[in-house]
Design a protein around this motif. Sequence first.
Motif, PDB file in Angstrom:
ATOM      1  N   PRO A 119       1.019  -1.170  -0.035  1.00  0.00           N
ATOM      2  CA  PRO A 119       0.176   0.176  -0.048  1.00  0.00           C
ATOM      3  C   PRO A 119       0.880   1.352  -0.039  1.00  0.00           C
ATOM      4  O   PRO A 119       0.243   2.333  -0.714  1.00  0.00           O
ATOM      5  CB  PRO A 119      -0.780   0.076   1.068  1.00  0.00           C
ATOM      6  CG  PRO A 119      -0.799  -1.634   1.517  1.00  0.00           C
ATOM      7  CD  PRO A 119       0.398  -2.160   1.132  1.00  0.00           C
ATOM      8  N   GLU A 120       2.007   1.255   0.575  1.00  0.00           N
ATOM      9  CA  GLU A 120       2.940   2.331   0.633  1.00  0.00           C
ATOM     10  C   GLU A 120       3.214   2.918  -0.580  1.00  0.00           C
ATOM     11  O   GLU A 120       3.412   4.036  -1.005  1.00  0.00           O
ATOM     12  CB  GLU A 120       4.063   2.112   1.393  1.00  0.00           C
ATOM     13  CG  GLU A 120       3.927   1.800   2.800  1.00  0.00           C
ATOM     14  CD  GLU A 120       3.895   0.096   2.984  1.00  0.00           C
ATOM     15  OE1 GLU A 120       4.905  -0.594   2.530  1.00  0.00           O
ATOM     16  OE2 GLU A 120       2.764  -0.337   3.362  1.00  0.00           O
ATOM     17  N   TYR A 122       1.411   2.506  -3.690  1.00  0.00           N
ATOM     18  CA  TYR A 122       0.295   3.147  -4.080  1.00  0.00           C
ATOM     19  C   TYR A 122       0.155   4.609  -3.513  1.00  0.00           C
ATOM     20  O   TYR A 122      -0.212   5.453  -4.178  1.00  0.00           O
ATOM     21  CB  TYR A 122      -1.029   2.283  -4.072  1.00  0.00           C
ATOM     22  CG  TYR A 122      -0.870   0.997  -4.800  1.00  0.00           C
ATOM     23  CD1 TYR A 122      -1.128   1.040  -6.090  1.00  0.00           C
ATOM     24  CD2 TYR A 122      -0.487  -0.322  -4.277  1.00  0.00           C
ATOM     25  CE1 TYR A 122      -0.820  -0.336  -6.860  1.00  0.00           C
ATOM     26  CE2 TYR A 122      -0.441  -1.323  -4.814  1.00  0.00           C
ATOM     27  CZ  TYR A 122      -0.675  -1.050  -6.176  1.00  0.00           C
ATOM     28  OH  TYR A 122      -0.723  -2.482  -6.904  1.00  0.00           O
ATOM     29  N   ASN A 123       0.486   4.813  -2.305  1.00  0.00           N
ATOM     30  CA  ASN A 123       0.263   6.081  -1.748  1.00  0.00           C
ATOM     31  C   ASN A 123       1.064   6.963  -2.056  1.00  0.00           C
ATOM     32  O   ASN A 123       0.693   8.295  -2.115  1.00  0.00           O
ATOM     33  CB  ASN A 123       0.275   5.873  -0.250  1.00  0.00           C
ATOM     34  CG  ASN A 123      -0.809   4.993   0.518  1.00  0.00           C
ATOM     35  OD1 ASN A 123      -1.859   5.150   0.154  1.00  0.00           O
ATOM     36  ND2 ASN A 123      -0.405   4.410   1.832  1.00  0.00           N
ATOM     37  N   LYS A 125       1.443   7.864  -5.056  1.00  0.00           N
ATOM     38  CA  LYS A 125       0.691   8.362  -6.403  1.00  0.00           C
ATOM     39  C   LYS A 125       1.862   8.986  -7.351  1.00  0.00           C
ATOM     40  O   LYS A 125       1.505   9.924  -7.912  1.00  0.00           O
ATOM     41  CB  LYS A 125      -0.251   9.422  -5.945  1.00  0.00           C
ATOM     42  CG  LYS A 125      -1.165   9.288  -4.990  1.00  0.00           C
ATOM     43  CD  LYS A 125      -2.359  10.111  -4.780  1.00  0.00           C
ATOM     44  CE  LYS A 125      -3.293   9.522  -3.726  1.00  0.00           C
ATOM     45  NZ  LYS A 125      -3.789   8.660  -3.655  1.00  0.00           N
TER      46      LYS A 125
END
Length: 132
Positions: A119-120, A122-123, A125
Amino acid sequence: MNVQEDLMENLDEYISSIHKEHPGLVKKVQHSQQLGLTQARLSGWKAAVGDVVAILDAHIEVHVQWAEPLLARIKEDRTLILTPMFDRVNFDDLTLTPNIPAAHGFDWALWCLYEAFRPEWYNLKDQSQPVK
């Protein structure tokens, strides 16, 4: 005339046209017998003489400036092996559907699968960031 002979002549003409503007840019590697995909890729890689080698399957289509982001990453760290994300092109109407960035892998039955990143990532961006 079989299909392969027809392609051969057109391919030679195409490579000749590229060499007029960029001598030696494209090299055709021909085998005396049919090889599997991995062996064909390896023989092309062994015949390559550039600082960076791009191996693209026949179904891959690239656009202007596709290589620059990849080359920038390689310049940062020459030990990297990179693969870009490939969008899906619909065969009916040629519309593009972006694929979600993920790692390519195989299950124990050798079916292709895609593993999500942490998830990090994707965070951030920023899809240009490398992923391990």
